[in-house]
Write a protein that holds these residues in place. Sequence first.
Motif, PDB file in Angstrom:
ATOM      1  N   GLY A  65       0.766  -1.380   0.143  1.00 27.07           N
ATOM      2  CA  GLY A  65       0.099   0.088   0.159  1.00 27.07           C
ATOM      3  C   GLY A  65       0.884   1.223   0.152  1.00 27.07           C
ATOM      4  N   SER A  66       2.101   1.116   0.219  1.00 24.56           N
ATOM      5  CA  SER A  66       2.892   2.253   0.086  1.00 24.56           C
ATOM      6  C   SER A  66       2.996   2.913  -1.424  1.00 24.56           C
ATOM      7  CB  SER A  66       4.488   1.758   0.289  1.00 24.56           C
ATOM      8  OG  SER A  66       4.526   1.423   1.757  1.00 24.56           O
ATOM      9  N   ARG A  67       3.119   4.175  -1.520  1.00 21.26           N
ATOM     10  CA  ARG A  67       3.643   4.534  -2.631  1.00 21.26           C
ATOM     11  C   ARG A  67       5.062   5.438  -2.706  1.00 21.26           C
ATOM     12  NH1 ARG A  67      -1.330   8.623  -2.992  1.00 21.26           N
ATOM     13  NH2 ARG A  67      -1.089   8.767  -0.675  1.00 21.26           N
ATOM     14  N   VAL A  68       5.602   5.326  -3.873  1.00 19.53           N
ATOM     15  CA  VAL A  68       6.915   5.542  -4.112  1.00 19.53           C
ATOM     16  C   VAL A  68       7.114   6.784  -5.048  1.00 19.53           C
ATOM     17  CG1 VAL A  68       9.068   4.829  -5.014  1.00 19.53           C
ATOM     18  CG2 VAL A  68       7.740   3.255  -3.350  1.00 19.53           C
ATOM     19  N   LEU A  69       8.020   7.634  -4.821  1.00 17.79           N
ATOM     20  CA  LEU A  69       8.675   8.451  -5.638  1.00 17.79           C
ATOM     21  C   LEU A  69      10.260   8.349  -5.831  1.00 17.79           C
ATOM     22  CD1 LEU A  69       8.606  11.146  -7.632  1.00 17.79           C
ATOM     23  CD2 LEU A  69       8.746  12.325  -5.731  1.00 17.79           C
ATOM     24  N   GLY A  70      10.476   7.776  -7.050  1.00 18.97           N
ATOM     25  CA  GLY A  70      12.011   7.611  -7.274  1.00 18.97           C
ATOM     26  C   GLY A  70      12.402   8.224  -8.141  1.00 18.97           C
ATOM     27  N   GLU A  71      13.920   8.807  -8.234  1.00 13.56           N
ATOM     28  CA  GLU A  71      14.425   9.759  -9.348  1.00 13.56           C
ATOM     29  C   GLU A  71      14.570   9.065 -10.490  1.00 13.56           C
ATOM     30  OE1 GLU A  71      18.552  11.997  -9.985  1.00 13.56           O
ATOM     31  OE2 GLU A  71      18.626  10.586  -8.502  1.00 13.56           O
ATOM     32  N   GLU A  72      14.705   7.727 -10.641  1.00 13.26           N
ATOM     33  CA  GLU A  72      14.824   6.990 -11.809  1.00 13.26           C
ATOM     34  C   GLU A  72      13.812   6.619 -12.670  1.00 13.26           C
ATOM     35  OE1 GLU A  72      17.659   8.034 -13.246  1.00 13.26           O
ATOM     36  OE2 GLU A  72      18.651   8.419 -11.099  1.00 13.26           O
ATOM     37  N   GLY A  73      12.625   6.892 -12.100  1.00 12.58           N
ATOM     38  CA  GLY A  73      11.471   6.608 -12.827  1.00 12.58           C
ATOM     39  C   GLY A  73      10.342   5.711 -12.006  1.00 12.58           C
ATOM     40  N   ASP A  74      10.578   5.141 -10.869  1.00 16.43           N
ATOM     41  CA  ASP A  74       9.526   4.562 -10.221  1.00 16.43           C
ATOM     42  C   ASP A  74       8.962   5.346  -9.490  1.00 16.43           C
ATOM     43  OD1 ASP A  74      10.162   1.379 -10.429  1.00 16.43           O
ATOM     44  OD2 ASP A  74      12.016   2.238 -10.155  1.00 16.43           O
ATOM     45  N   ARG A  75       7.681   5.676  -9.781  1.00 17.30           N
ATOM     46  CA  ARG A  75       6.756   6.655  -9.006  1.00 17.30           C
ATOM     47  C   ARG A  75       5.249   6.300  -9.329  1.00 17.30           C
ATOM     48  NH1 ARG A  75       9.111  12.042 -11.824  1.00 17.30           N
ATOM     49  NH2 ARG A  75      10.987  10.561 -11.323  1.00 17.30           N
ATOM     50  N   ASP A  76       4.572   6.386  -8.241  1.00 16.55           N
ATOM     51  CA  ASP A  76       3.096   6.057  -8.301  1.00 16.55           C
ATOM     52  C   ASP A  76       2.521   7.689  -8.553  1.00 16.55           C
ATOM     53  OD1 ASP A  76       2.510   3.316  -7.225  1.00 16.55           O
ATOM     54  OD2 ASP A  76       3.852   4.495  -5.756  1.00 16.55           O
ATOM     55  N   GLN A  77       1.365   7.379  -9.423  1.00 17.94           N
ATOM     56  CA  GLN A  77       0.633   8.719  -9.918  1.00 17.94           C
ATOM     57  C   GLN A  77      -0.072   9.457  -9.102  1.00 17.94           C
ATOM     58  OE1 GLN A  77       1.308   9.515 -13.184  1.00 17.94           O
ATOM     59  NE2 GLN A  77       2.830   7.683 -12.954  1.00 17.94           N
ATOM     60  N   ASP A  78      -0.587   8.970  -7.808  1.00 16.61           N
ATOM     61  CA  ASP A  78      -1.608   9.715  -6.847  1.00 16.61           C
ATOM     62  C   ASP A  78      -0.622  10.370  -5.816  1.00 16.61           C
ATOM     63  OD1 ASP A  78      -0.929   7.321  -6.112  1.00 16.61           O
ATOM     64  OD2 ASP A  78      -3.170   6.782  -5.218  1.00 16.61           O
ATOM     65  N   LEU A  79       0.526  10.806  -5.861  1.00 16.10           N
ATOM     66  CA  LEU A  79       1.460  11.261  -4.779  1.00 16.10           C
ATOM     67  C   LEU A  79       0.668  12.594  -4.212  1.00 16.10           C
ATOM     68  CD1 LEU A  79       5.002  10.370  -6.020  1.00 16.10           C
ATOM     69  CD2 LEU A  79       3.779   9.280  -3.997  1.00 16.10           C
ATOM     70  N   ALA A  80       0.205  13.359  -4.983  1.00 15.80           N
ATOM     71  CA  ALA A  80      -0.103  14.628  -4.685  1.00 15.80           C
ATOM     72  C   ALA A  80      -0.969  14.658  -3.246  1.00 15.80           C
ATOM     73  CB  ALA A  80      -0.784  15.571  -5.904  1.00 15.80           C
ATOM     74  N   THR A  81      -1.850  13.605  -3.116  1.00 16.54           N
ATOM     75  CA  THR A  81      -2.743  13.544  -2.004  1.00 16.54           C
ATOM     76  C   THR A  81      -1.943  13.316  -0.633  1.00 16.54           C
ATOM     77  OG1 THR A  81      -2.993  11.068  -2.008  1.00 16.54           O
ATOM     78  CG2 THR A  81      -4.732  12.493  -3.459  1.00 16.54           C
ATOM     79  N   TYR A  82      -0.562  13.091  -0.774  1.00 17.98           N
ATOM     80  CA  TYR A  82       0.093  12.800   0.476  1.00 17.98           C
ATOM     81  C   TYR A  82      -0.348  11.636   1.285  1.00 17.98           C
ATOM     82  CZ  TYR A  82       2.896  16.874   0.000  1.00 17.98           C
ATOM     83  OH  TYR A  82       3.928  17.938  -0.580  1.00 17.98           O
ATOM     84  N   GLN A  83      -1.413  10.926   0.960  1.00 17.99           N
ATOM     85  CA  GLN A  83      -2.296   9.919   1.945  1.00 17.99           C
ATOM     86  C   GLN A  83      -1.207   8.641   2.086  1.00 17.99           C
ATOM     87  OE1 GLN A  83      -4.822  10.636   3.972  1.00 17.99           O
ATOM     88  NE2 GLN A  83      -4.241  12.512   3.129  1.00 17.99           N
ATOM     89  N   GLY A  84      -1.112   8.145   3.207  1.00 20.20           N
ATOM     90  CA  GLY A  84      -0.499   6.905   3.803  1.00 20.20           C
ATOM     91  C   GLY A  84       0.921   7.171   3.770  1.00 20.20           C
ATOM     92  N   LEU A  85       1.600   5.909   3.493  1.00 23.54           N
ATOM     93  CA  LEU A  85       3.142   6.034   3.545  1.00 23.54           C
ATOM     94  C   LEU A  85       3.540   6.445   2.182  1.00 23.54           C
ATOM     95  CD1 LEU A  85       4.117   2.797   5.468  1.00 23.54           C
ATOM     96  CD2 LEU A  85       4.321   5.126   6.439  1.00 23.54           C
ATOM     97  N   VAL A  86       4.499   7.473   1.917  1.00 21.55           N
ATOM     98  CA  VAL A  86       5.085   7.954   0.891  1.00 21.55           C
ATOM     99  C   VAL A  86       6.415   8.010   1.119  1.00 21.55           C
ATOM    100  CG1 VAL A  86       5.314   9.882  -0.724  1.00 21.55           C
ATOM    101  CG2 VAL A  86       3.133   9.267   0.321  1.00 21.55           C
ATOM    102  N   TRP A  87       7.176   7.131   0.129  1.00 23.20           N
ATOM    103  CA  TRP A  87       8.696   7.090   0.237  1.00 23.20           C
ATOM    104  C   TRP A  87       9.188   7.495  -0.936  1.00 23.20           C
ATOM    105  CZ3 TRP A  87      10.386   3.012   3.856  1.00 23.20           C
ATOM    106  CH2 TRP A  87       9.349   2.046   4.364  1.00 23.20           C
TER     107      TRP A  87
END
Length: 261
Positions: A65-87
């Motif tokens: 259920g975690s969401r991820v923002l990675g420099e090299e392209g691994d990223r979930d699309q719904d990060l703007a909500t900040y909900q839950g665990l964001v890495w």
Amino acid sequence: MVVTDWQKINASVQAWFKEVRCQLLAGCEAKLQVAKKSGRTDLVTNIDKQVEKYLVTQIKQTFPGSRVLGEEGDRDQDLATYQGLVWIIDPLDGTLNFVKQKDHFASMLAVYENGHEKLGYILDVINDKLYWGGPESGVFCNTARLPKVPDLFLDQGLLDVSGRMLIRNYRNVAQVAEKSMGIRVYGSAGIGFIHVLTGKTVGYCSHLHPWDHAAGKILAKAHGLSVKSIDDNELDVLSSNDVLVATKNAKNDIIKLMRKR
């Protein structure tokens, strides 16, 4: 209500970084596949991608259920909500140093929950030092709590600044440099944050992306340092900006000089 197990998260991340260090050190000895991103000095290697893939896999498997923002392209699309665990992951910070020097590079990871800063990690790979912590735990280097640094003024210490900013005298950086006791250009945000955290410099200034400043921001704020834009505004963790991390006195000195442009 589900309560997040922060002890498990911290233990997991520290174990992952042991493996990350092994992968990066092995990469120093291997034949690298190097490609350019935005320009000739903005590089990415197969090791950057390998480490990011490893971390994303561990996160998703261990904390579903975690969401991820990675420099090299691994990223979930719904990060703007900040909900839950964001890495937020920078698998290899200072790739140019890694390729050319085999030194002065780091690996970084930040954990946010529902938009709140929780834990930051910066691994100084060559020196085998993991800087970690957050607002609830304080800041550590490996197992030792990091001592607070003196609140020095700009003219009492060294300043780490982006080489590009200095060459172009961006926002009056040349006068800021002259006011300090000396300039250092390390070419790695992670190393830059570490040096301010440990009192080796009074400040670090560069244009940074989210993966460059997310972990350092958590650590620096938890350590009583100032982390803002060079316009003295709060940082949005998901945005790129001109970032200044410094002692509070040095921050005031630097911003006054930058406003004279």
